[in-house]
Scaffold this motif. Sequence first.
Motif, mmCIF file in Angstrom:
data_model
loop_
_atom_site.group_PDB
_atom_site.id
_atom_site.type_symbol
_atom_site.label_atom_id
_atom_site.label_comp_id
_atom_site.label_asym_id
_atom_site.label_seq_id
_atom_site.Cartn_x
_atom_site.Cartn_y
_atom_site.Cartn_z
ATOM 1 N N LEU A 128 93.694 143.455 103.959
ATOM 2 C CA LEU A 128 94.909 142.914 103.350
ATOM 3 C C LEU A 128 94.645 142.399 101.944
ATOM 4 C CD1 LEU A 128 96.635 140.877 106.219
ATOM 5 C CD2 LEU A 128 97.247 143.143 105.365
ATOM 6 N N GLU A 129 95.545 142.733 101.026
ATOM 7 C CA GLU A 129 95.593 142.121 99.698
ATOM 8 C C GLU A 129 96.988 141.524 99.555
ATOM 9 O OE1 GLU A 129 94.617 144.940 96.686
ATOM 10 O OE2 GLU A 129 92.535 145.186 97.354
ATOM 11 N N ILE A 130 97.081 140.194 99.512
ATOM 12 C CA ILE A 130 98.366 139.498 99.597
ATOM 13 C C ILE A 130 98.713 138.880 98.254
ATOM 14 C CG2 ILE A 130 99.670 137.728 100.838
ATOM 15 C CD1 ILE A 130 97.337 138.044 103.014
ATOM 16 N N SER A 131 99.932 139.131 97.791
ATOM 17 C CA SER A 131 100.427 138.547 96.546
ATOM 18 C C SER A 131 101.666 137.720 96.851
ATOM 19 C CB SER A 131 100.797 139.640 95.535
ATOM 20 O OG SER A 131 99.683 140.457 95.234
ATOM 21 N N SER A 132 101.785 136.585 96.157
ATOM 22 C CA SER A 132 102.959 135.731 96.290
ATOM 23 C C SER A 132 103.600 135.577 94.918
ATOM 24 C CB SER A 132 102.558 134.358 96.840
ATOM 25 O OG SER A 132 103.647 133.460 96.809
ATOM 26 N N GLY A 133 104.934 135.581 94.880
ATOM 27 C CA GLY A 133 105.594 135.437 93.592
ATOM 28 C C GLY A 133 107.102 135.507 93.718
ATOM 29 N N LEU A 134 107.776 135.660 92.570
ATOM 30 C CA LEU A 134 109.221 135.787 92.560
ATOM 31 C C LEU A 134 109.624 137.121 93.174
ATOM 32 C CD1 LEU A 134 110.023 134.500 88.942
ATOM 33 C CD2 LEU A 134 110.253 133.240 91.084
ATOM 34 N N SER A 135 110.756 137.137 93.878
ATOM 35 C CA SER A 135 111.194 138.362 94.551
ATOM 36 C C SER A 135 111.391 139.512 93.574
ATOM 37 C CB SER A 135 112.495 138.103 95.322
ATOM 38 O OG SER A 135 112.245 137.346 96.487
ATOM 39 N N ARG A 136 111.915 139.223 92.374
ATOM 40 C CA ARG A 136 112.114 140.292 91.405
ATOM 41 C C ARG A 136 110.794 140.920 90.996
ATOM 42 N NH1 ARG A 136 116.763 137.813 87.320
ATOM 43 N NH2 ARG A 136 118.472 137.807 88.837
ATOM 44 N N ASP A 137 109.755 140.117 90.844
ATOM 45 C CA ASP A 137 108.446 140.649 90.478
ATOM 46 C C ASP A 137 107.847 141.449 91.634
ATOM 47 O OD1 ASP A 137 108.641 139.481 87.981
ATOM 48 O OD2 ASP A 137 107.619 137.644 88.606
ATOM 49 N N LEU A 138 108.043 140.973 92.862
ATOM 50 C CA LEU A 138 107.532 141.700 94.020
ATOM 51 C C LEU A 138 108.230 143.048 94.157
ATOM 52 C CD1 LEU A 138 107.355 138.784 96.627
ATOM 53 C CD2 LEU A 138 105.480 139.719 95.251
ATOM 54 N N ALA A 139 109.551 143.070 93.987
ATOM 55 C CA ALA A 139 110.286 144.324 94.073
ATOM 56 C C ALA A 139 109.858 145.285 92.966
ATOM 57 C CB ALA A 139 111.791 144.055 94.000
ATOM 58 N N HIS A 140 109.611 144.731 91.786
ATOM 59 C CA HIS A 140 109.152 145.558 90.665
ATOM 60 C C HIS A 140 107.781 146.153 90.978
ATOM 61 C CE1 HIS A 140 107.625 146.417 86.544
ATOM 62 N NE2 HIS A 140 108.907 146.667 86.297
ATOM 63 N N GLY A 141 106.880 145.364 91.537
ATOM 64 C CA GLY A 141 105.578 145.868 91.916
ATOM 65 C C GLY A 141 105.666 146.943 92.981
ATOM 66 N N PHE A 142 106.583 146.775 93.933
ATOM 67 C CA PHE A 142 106.789 147.785 94.971
ATOM 68 C C PHE A 142 107.306 149.087 94.355
ATOM 69 C CE2 PHE A 142 109.645 149.868 98.041
ATOM 70 C CZ PHE A 142 108.765 150.088 99.092
ATOM 71 N N ASP A 143 108.286 148.975 93.467
ATOM 72 C CA ASP A 143 108.864 150.162 92.836
ATOM 73 C C ASP A 143 107.850 150.932 92.009
ATOM 74 O OD1 ASP A 143 111.332 149.654 93.955
ATOM 75 O OD2 ASP A 143 112.107 148.589 92.202
ATOM 76 N N HIS A 144 106.862 150.221 91.459
ATOM 77 C CA HIS A 144 105.861 150.862 90.606
ATOM 78 C C HIS A 144 104.577 151.190 91.368
ATOM 79 C CE1 HIS A 144 108.583 149.442 87.461
ATOM 80 N NE2 HIS A 144 107.980 150.285 86.652
ATOM 81 N N GLY A 145 104.630 151.132 92.681
ATOM 82 C CA GLY A 145 103.498 151.560 93.480
ATOM 83 C C GLY A 145 102.358 150.578 93.579
ATOM 84 N N GLU A 146 102.565 149.324 93.144
ATOM 85 C CA GLU A 146 101.492 148.329 93.185
ATOM 86 C C GLU A 146 101.428 147.596 94.515
ATOM 87 O OE1 GLU A 146 101.516 145.712 89.792
ATOM 88 O OE2 GLU A 146 102.345 147.285 88.517
#
Length: 290
Positions: A128-146
């Motif tokens: 597991l690699e876990i990141s915590s942050g603002l939902s907009r940043d998390l969604a952006h990371g998901f959309d960009h394959g991160e």
Amino acid sequence: MTQSNRSLFELDLLRALVAVADCGSFTAAASRLHSTQSTISQKIRRLETLAGHRLLERGHRDVQPTDAGHTVLGHARRMLGVNDELLQALAGETVATTLRLGVPEDFVNARTTGMLATFSRRHPQVRLEISSGLSRDLAHGFDHGELDLVLVKQRRNSRPSVYCWPEPLHWIDSARAPCSAADVLPLVTFPPRGLYRDEMLHLVETLGRRWRIAFTSSSLSGIQGAVADGIGISLLPRRAVRADHRIIDGEHGLPLIDNYEIGILFRDTADEGVHALARELKRQVDEEST
């Protein structure tokens, strides 16, 4: 263009980009990689030349990936992960699958970390690699394959989710030093781009109330503490309301907000490890939503 003329992205350059993005600075990245700041800068320049795009924006305080940088980062993490898996396989070790999870800060509590620790013990081949942050940043990371799997808060029906739940928000004031009756309403908010900030300002404007930003923090605990101490009022989900807060929905014209939801996102091509962790997240949200 023939195959032999195509640019090859060296893992060493990609590793430098990932380190700078994770650390937010060239100096910290150099320390992590046991290198020098000038060497890291040279590697980033070489990578940007290969990519044909600027990959990082150098601000006064930190370094942030550009849109092209986010795209490269998503691929870079996968390439570095595959390289590590190959090294482990050649060494005769069990190959671990890396699962990159993103969760909002108000979900990072003892129950969540306990669940993630239990999941890791039950699935030793999932790293597991876990990141915590603002939902907009998390969604952006998901959309960009991160990120492979994210739990996000969003406006209702703004994007499809594999699982979703309604997320009503509450206006909160200090229990011991309330300030919601002030002539100029003091507000405690997340920074610009924070999910609830625009909603809060729009609703206060609609009510015709005069207001001011009294406190801004990217930390949930900072928001909670500022409200509890009477610095201002805020807008938070029920799970973030503490005993030293008072819910003031309906007072001074402040309405209940019910146009948000919690969503779990992962790709159709996700492996069983992602599905298994998504089910654990769903079980936890189900319990907290009842």
